[in-house]
Design an enzyme around this catalytic site. Structure first.
Site, PDB file in Angstrom:
ATOM      1  N   ASP A 109       5.936   3.742   3.295  1.00 54.83           N
ATOM      2  CA  ASP A 109       5.802   5.201   3.411  1.00 54.83           C
ATOM      3  C   ASP A 109       7.025   5.895   4.011  1.00 54.83           C
ATOM      4  OD1 ASP A 109       4.490   7.556   2.939  1.00 54.83           O
ATOM      5  OD2 ASP A 109       3.384   7.551   4.819  1.00 54.83           O
ATOM      6  N   ASP A 147       3.037   3.457  -4.036  1.00 52.70           N
ATOM      7  CA  ASP A 147       4.361   4.032  -3.731  1.00 52.70           C
ATOM      8  C   ASP A 147       5.504   3.028  -3.659  1.00 52.70           C
ATOM      9  OD1 ASP A 147       2.800   6.306  -3.351  1.00 52.70           O
ATOM     10  OD2 ASP A 147       3.000   6.299  -1.188  1.00 52.70           O
ATOM     11  N   ASP A 298      -5.146  12.951   4.071  1.00 50.15           N
ATOM     12  CA  ASP A 298      -3.823  12.480   3.683  1.00 50.15           C
ATOM     13  C   ASP A 298      -2.895  12.364   4.888  1.00 50.15           C
ATOM     14  OD1 ASP A 298      -4.155  12.338   0.830  1.00 50.15           O
ATOM     15  OD2 ASP A 298      -4.144  14.517   0.794  1.00 50.15           O
TER      16      ASP A 298
END
Length: 323
Positions: A109, A147, A298
């Site tokens: 992330d 991701d 989120d």
């Protein structure tokens, strides 16, 4: 658009389900064409029970729209083998397969709301091995590392980590594929992020050839129509691999009125998307799935709690706006 972590603690979760309070009325059963397990003590089910116990039946009914559907279980870091075993055993007992997300790649992330991940490659592979042992011979679909590949392409992940990351993903695919009833889908971003032609080579290096397919729109809001178009274009570049689409929150499409850099994080006015199903009408689209867990934040934006924590008002809005 980064996916947000939604950690679980399966052993405690399943034990709690066995002694659920009397006020927790059962949610409607899932559709017959959605073969994945519905956790009877997930966060949506608990929230619905709390509203029902307080006499807020309208709110409880809205949250039942989430609680009655199979959503992915994001495996935590503390007890991966025990958690994966508990989840897959519960699913098997219910005659269902498990839908799992693995999200622990090192440097995850890029320092944002779900920053962290395994401390190094060796620890990561040990964690993946533990998850695989926990799955054992039981049926499971794994979405691997939201991701991770796309951050290699968009420059978010530092260049010195690119080779290691892709090698770790390839090793993870190969390890999970040793489980006899496990299917693996590498995450491949979404239609509003990186062009398919830029992802094809990194996906090949990450093991897409050995994977069962890839996943698109994880934790994002792109419509099913544009997600399928994106997936079909990418599939043509990676050997015709099939894919799954995250439809958990794409009912109203993406939010376009705010800062584009922040529109992935708890955007207002969104809605639940199509319920999970295997009947997509497209042989390349294996399933519409709820990979992101609707109602879980989120991150700490727009009044939300930490990433992965229950955001009740947001969950109610998603359900209220749906269908």
């Amino acid at each position: 658009m980064p996916a947000r972590r939604a950690p679980t603690a399966a052993l405690a979760l399943l034990a709690a389900a066995a002694c659920a309070p009397a006020t927790a009325a059962p949610a409607p059963p899932p559709a017959a064409d959605a073969p994945y397990w519905v956790n009877p003590d997930g966060k949506a089910a608990r929230a619905a029970a709390a509203h029902r116990a307080a006499g807020r039946t309208a709110e409880a009914a809205l949250l039942d729209r989430i609680a009655s559907r199979p959503v992915a279980e994001w495996i935590g870091t503390d007890r991966p083998e025990a958690e994966a075993r508990a989840l897959t055993e519960a699913a098997t007992k219910a005659g269902r397969a498990s839908l799992l997300v693995l999200y622990d790649i090192p440097h995850r992330d890029c320092g944002l709301h779900s920053a962290g991940g395994a401390p190094d490659g060796e620890a990561y592979l040990a964690w993946v091995d533990a998850v695989a042992r926990g799955i054992g011979p039981r049926r499971a679909t794994v979405v691997l590392e939201p991701d991770a590949v796309t951050h290699v392409v968009d420059g978010c992940a530092p260049a010195q980590h690119h080779d290691e990351r892709l090698a770790l993903l390839k090793a993870a695919v190969e390890r999970l594929q040793r489980q006899p009833q496990t299917t693996v889908h590498l995450d491949a971003g979404n239609a509003g992020w990186v062009a398919p032609e830029k992802l094809a080579e990194p996906l090949r290096r990450a093991g897409i050839a050995a994977a069962d397919g890839f996943a698109v729109n994880v934790s994002n809001f792109r419509t099913t129509k544009e997600s399928v178009a994106y997936g079909r274009e990418l599939s043509a570049l990676v050997g015709g691999k099939p894919f799954v689409v995250d439809t958990s929150r794409n009912g109203n499409g993406p939010y376009t009125e705010g800062d584009p850099a922040e529109n992935w994080c708890n955007p207002p006015g969104r809605a639940l998307g199509e319920p999970p199903t295997l009947r997509t009408g497209d042989p390349l689209v294996r399933a519409h799935l709820w990979i992101k867990r609707p109602g879980e934040s989120d991150g700490e934006c727009r009044g939300g709690p930490r990433a992965g924590e229950w955001f009740d008002s947001y969950a109610l809005e998603l359900a209220r706006n749906a269908w």
